[in-house]
Design a protein around this motif. Structure first.
Motif, PDB file in Angstrom:
ATOM      1  N   UNK A  50      -1.574 -45.235 -16.408  1.00 48.07           N
ATOM      2  CA  UNK A  50      -1.071 -46.236 -15.472  1.00 48.07           C
ATOM      3  C   UNK A  50      -1.460 -47.644 -15.910  1.00 48.07           C
ATOM      4  N   UNK A  51      -2.321 -47.759 -16.924  1.00 52.92           N
ATOM      5  CA  UNK A  51      -2.776 -49.057 -17.405  1.00 52.92           C
ATOM      6  C   UNK A  51      -2.316 -49.276 -18.841  1.00 52.92           C
ATOM      7  N   UNK A  52      -1.415 -50.243 -19.071  1.00 53.82           N
ATOM      8  CA  UNK A  52      -0.923 -50.480 -20.435  1.00 53.82           C
ATOM      9  C   UNK A  52      -2.023 -50.909 -21.405  1.00 53.82           C
ATOM     10  N   UNK A  53      -3.067 -51.565 -20.910  1.00 53.61           N
ATOM     11  CA  UNK A  53      -4.142 -52.044 -21.786  1.00 53.61           C
ATOM     12  C   UNK A  53      -4.843 -50.889 -22.496  1.00 53.61           C
ATOM     13  N   UNK A  54      -4.849 -49.711 -21.889  1.00 53.60           N
ATOM     14  CA  UNK A  54      -5.495 -48.548 -22.515  1.00 53.60           C
ATOM     15  C   UNK A  54      -4.698 -48.017 -23.702  1.00 53.60           C
ATOM     16  N   UNK A  72      -2.374 -38.421 -22.364  1.00 52.12           N
ATOM     17  CA  UNK A  72      -3.503 -38.660 -23.278  1.00 52.12           C
ATOM     18  C   UNK A  72      -3.388 -37.964 -24.639  1.00 52.12           C
ATOM     19  N   UNK A  73      -2.817 -36.782 -24.723  1.00 56.28           N
ATOM     20  CA  UNK A  73      -2.681 -36.083 -25.998  1.00 56.28           C
ATOM     21  C   UNK A  73      -1.614 -36.665 -26.909  1.00 56.28           C
ATOM     22  N   UNK A  74      -0.800 -37.583 -26.382  1.00 56.46           N
ATOM     23  CA  UNK A  74       0.285 -38.176 -27.167  1.00 56.46           C
ATOM     24  C   UNK A  74      -0.178 -39.328 -28.044  1.00 56.46           C
ATOM     25  N   UNK A  75      -1.362 -39.854 -27.777  1.00 50.56           N
ATOM     26  CA  UNK A  75      -1.843 -41.019 -28.518  1.00 50.56           C
ATOM     27  C   UNK A  75      -3.270 -40.784 -28.988  1.00 50.56           C
ATOM     28  N   UNK A  76      -3.728 -41.632 -29.894  1.00 47.97           N
ATOM     29  CA  UNK A  76      -5.099 -41.544 -30.389  1.00 47.97           C
ATOM     30  C   UNK A  76      -5.446 -42.804 -31.155  1.00 47.97           C
ATOM     31  N   UNK A  77      -6.648 -42.878 -31.683  1.00 56.16           N
ATOM     32  CA  UNK A  77      -7.024 -44.060 -32.457  1.00 56.16           C
ATOM     33  C   UNK A  77      -6.197 -44.148 -33.735  1.00 56.16           C
ATOM     34  N   UNK A  78      -5.967 -45.365 -34.220  1.00 57.89           N
ATOM     35  CA  UNK A  78      -5.186 -45.517 -35.457  1.00 57.89           C
ATOM     36  C   UNK A  78      -5.870 -44.817 -36.635  1.00 57.89           C
ATOM     37  N   UNK A  79      -5.070 -44.275 -37.521  1.00 58.67           N
ATOM     38  CA  UNK A  79      -5.596 -43.553 -38.681  1.00 58.67           C
ATOM     39  C   UNK A  79      -6.275 -44.520 -39.641  1.00 58.67           C
ATOM     40  N   UNK A  80      -7.458 -44.130 -40.077  1.00 58.71           N
ATOM     41  CA  UNK A  80      -8.186 -44.885 -41.095  1.00 58.71           C
ATOM     42  C   UNK A  80      -8.065 -44.219 -42.452  1.00 58.71           C
TER      43      UNK A  80
END
Length: 139
Positions: A50-54, A72-80
């Motif tokens: 519900x919060x775009x900032x997240x 939540x399972x659709x996104x994650x930290x950017x790949x390094x």
């Protein structure tokens, strides 16, 4: 009697509507999310953001379709680390610290567990991606 009143109040309360974050356009997997990629939709979707900032600065793990809620399972930290990238492997046990070159056999961001291959011994190991892009190898 109190139980009856509680049930009646719950039935009359109805669903509470809130805003849910949805993609403004279709986002392919491995895309870093920018503010222009998001929109708010009035809906009650359990488990959705519900919060775009997240979401800003996160990377999509799957294709996100416009107008559908983001979970939540659709996104994650950017790949390094990307597949086939040469990385530094760290192994620490007590006072012993070993550094070796390895090849990433998967793609991952900080905190992700991926397979790596030690280039010297050709041994396949699992390790955790560190924020600096190195891999901490466990036994």
């Amino acid at each position: 009697m109190r139980l009856l009143w509680a049930i009646l109040l719950l039935c009359l309360a109805g669903a509470a509507w809130s805003e849910t974050v949805v993609p403004a356009r279709t986002l392919r997997a491995n895309t870093v999310i920018a503010p222009a990629d998001l929109a708010l939709r009035s809906a009650d979707v359990p488990g959705a953001f519900s919060d775009p900032a997240a979401l800003i600065g996160q990377e999509t793990r799957v294709t996100l379709y416009a107008g559908r809620p983001i979970r939540p399972g659709d996104i994650g930290p950017p790949a390094l680390v990307t597949r086939n990238q040469i990385v530094t492997l760290h192994f620490t046990s007590g006072g012993l610290r070993i550094l070796a070159d390895g090849r990433a056999l998967g793609r991952g961001g900080a905190g992700d567990r991926i397979r790596v291959m030690n280039l010297s011994s050709r041994t396949t190991l699992f390790g955790t991606v560190q924020p600096d892009g190195t891999i901490n190898v466990s036994q």
